[in-house]
Design an enzyme around this catalytic site. Sequence first.
Site, short mmCIF file in Angstrom:
data_model
loop_
_atom_site.label_atom_id
_atom_site.label_comp_id
_atom_site.label_asym_id
_atom_site.label_seq_id
_atom_site.Cartn_x
_atom_site.Cartn_y
_atom_site.Cartn_z
N ASN A 230 0.83 -1.21 0.00
CA ASN A 230 0.00 0.00 0.00
C ASN A 230 0.86 1.26 0.00
O ASN A 230 0.55 2.24 -0.67
CB ASN A 230 -0.92 0.01 1.22
CG ASN A 230 -2.06 -1.00 1.11
OD1 ASN A 230 -2.48 -1.34 0.01
ND2 ASN A 230 -2.54 -1.47 2.24
N HIS A 280 -1.45 -7.15 5.86
CA HIS A 280 -2.60 -7.27 6.76
C HIS A 280 -2.21 -7.94 8.08
O HIS A 280 -2.97 -8.73 8.64
CB HIS A 280 -3.76 -8.00 6.10
CG HIS A 280 -4.35 -7.26 4.95
ND1 HIS A 280 -5.30 -7.79 4.11
CD2 HIS A 280 -4.10 -6.00 4.47
CE1 HIS A 280 -5.62 -6.91 3.18
NE2 HIS A 280 -4.91 -5.81 3.39
N TYR A 289 -0.17 -8.85 -2.53
CA TYR A 289 0.40 -7.54 -2.23
C TYR A 289 1.90 -7.48 -2.50
O TYR A 289 2.43 -6.44 -2.89
CB TYR A 289 0.11 -7.17 -0.77
CG TYR A 289 -1.32 -6.78 -0.52
CD1 TYR A 289 -1.74 -5.47 -0.68
CD2 TYR A 289 -2.26 -7.73 -0.12
CE1 TYR A 289 -3.06 -5.11 -0.44
CE2 TYR A 289 -3.58 -7.39 0.11
CZ TYR A 289 -3.97 -6.07 -0.05
OH TYR A 289 -5.28 -5.72 0.17
#
Length: 824
Positions: A230, A280, A289
């Site tokens: 992210n 996560h 990811y």
Amino acid sequence: MTPPSSPPWSRRTFLAATGGTALAVGLTEPGAAAATTRTQASAAAQADDEFAVLRAKWRTLILGEGFSPTAEPFRTKLATLGTQAAGFQATMAPAAGSLWPGISYADPSPDTDQESYGYSARMNDSFTRLNTMAQAYAQPGTGLTGDAALKDAVLAGLDHLYSDVYNENRARFGNWWNFQIGSAQALMDTAVLLYDHLSAEQTAAYCRAVDKFLPDSAVAQYTGTSTGANRVDLCRGIILRGVVGGSAAKIQLGRDALSPVFPYVTTGDGFYADGSFIQHTDVPYIGGYGAVLHDGLGRLFALLRDSTWQVNDPGSQLFLDTVEKAITPFIYNGLMMDNVSSRGISRGLTVSDPFQLPQDDHTRAHSVMASVLLVGQGASPEEQARWKAMVKGWLQRDYYGPALKNPKLSLVNTARLQTLFDDDTVKASPEPTEHRVFSNMDRATHRRRDWGASVSMASKRIAHYEFGNGEHARGYHTGSGWLSWWGDDHGLEQYSDTFWPTVDPYRLPGITVSKKPLPDGFGGNWGNPKPDTTWVGGTTDGEFGVTGQHLRGVDSTMTAKKSWFWLDDSIVCLGAGITSADGTAVETVIDNRNLGASGTARLSLNGIPQPGTQGWQATRAHTKWAHIAGHAGYVFPESGGSRVSALREERTGAWRDINTGSSPTSFTRRYLTLWQDHGTDPQDASYAYILMPGASELRTAARAIDPLWLQILANTPKQSGIRVPSLGFTGINFWEAGTVGKVTANAPVSVQIHEKRDGTATISVADPSRTVTGLTLTWKRPVKSVLSKAPSITDVQTGSSLTITFGDLSGSYGTTHRVKVRTA
């Protein structure tokens, strides 16, 4: 905002092309003042030139290069892109709350999280469609290349979304990702592609919108949603906003904010020193990811290379090292192992898939393979050469889902892989022979030239599975010792061919499981259920390995001690202490092979062929060995054999059954399952079997009748261990301190001893539970001398036996500590 007509030369383009000369011509101040003004003008022009260079580089990273639009597979991909864009153009109908009919992003109920998420996702989808149209306009061979009407439609769509939903005066709703990452990236990518057709007013407005939803504060702290993949995506949005808006400060901010991604972490999200990758908080995610992070960093490195803002952080080499430490161990012959893709394995056939092809382990690997090549452009010549040879090997050996035949693979990635495939100067490298332990994400991989395998476990640190956004509804037992494997010329389709919506989720290969029924999505959104166990992990010398899992079932009283011993042609699997009080049956699944829609495979038990009819089921006592033709051999080494059950069945399911956003179309697949039934509420049950991937029936039978090949030293709730004399291999999981064979440990550790023909032996030790503050290990074997030892070892005594004293291992994160000795 109504888009004004765009002149052939925009103000910025004109200034960049003239180098600022027009500014300087009108200046008449003499002396130093005039020189300063000219210097300032030159600096401004130079900066604008550099922004133009960055826009051109990003345009190439979006569109690709070095391919012929008239050659396959590019001609078809470009034509498909044109058809898709034409469809979007024809159906676009700007209205309050939507840009396309049926894709409303109006948020009537901001207090309803799930509804808000859907609306924000549809806003993001609208930006993505406009980007697709812009690519069709910019790419050659689409049938819409340079089409003015298409360009005008994209510009009108951007202005509509800006004025209607994505502007500096609107509040964010729904999922943060759609505003900060998805829409920001699609908007800035489209602005790059159509930059010369945007007015200064439009460019400024779009930048203000990104500034609102992706402010500098989004990367101020490395925490929350601003970590790992992210964080890279957020930095990309900020950097591209700087490139589009001509802001050096934004580009520098985005570049500098990448730095926290590079160092290895010891908790939470990111890459670990052992190659693990977590997102996560507790989910292994290299195939999801992690792949996004690699692709994002690869693009940003390429964009900023040789610019004022080149990434020069010393930690960037740590990122380059993850290619071989973290990415490549989970790619086997062109597929990305499912046990590091979490929810991604449930994303199959979508409702409106123009290619009617589900996402699978092969398609997930293809973009990663391309990103390895992209990242390699900034690596050393030696690294670049290794990575190219490695990727070329994957391209050549993938017979089931070849990357260059994947219609879903982006054109830019296809071009990058095709260039390598056609390069005769690059020789493909074979699959490596190695064993890797990823103690920080409860995974291990075992690679041989003709087969590969991996085990997926769970612990107090790592979730059994992740459920969220309606995805991965029945993945609850993927952390219960799921053992996946593939051969070099068979088995690559095992998990690719509609496995996840059709398989019995209680019969994944290798798991020990209570048949207690669980509801879809057990644990709830992002519940990420974790067992209260810590002894999960193992040790290795790099060639062979020992792995153990203290298993607690999902929402179950079932417990077990599971062990895997990874060898040259096989995996020895032991289980003990299997106990449950759920009132339901408990099973250990030896294997569950996906035979496809109409496939058959000959099954023999003790050399006796079994029926091939669907629905056939049988239980055979005293089974010494089994063989599934074209797949593997299975040997049951316990005295008298084992009681083995077998089933042929057809199972029907739809991707929507496990992912609410997928297609309701049903599929049927045939399965051949082998398992051991431990009965209802077993007490201290056990199992033992040898998995031989790719073995012939003759070789399987020969292994079964060889009493000297394997010695089971222990298989109890306290210790599990084996010895294979012909390999010089001893492997023991000490769940508790004790003595097994010639090895004594006074603490719970995993131990492997590998004796070589050259008179040396390597003792490998790990503390999977991370509780051992001191260890004394004794091997009753004459030893002459110590050749090397890990820093954690405080003393070694040689002679008629070997005694090794270790210091505190509890803080070593389950890593392996090795001693190499010369035996007497």
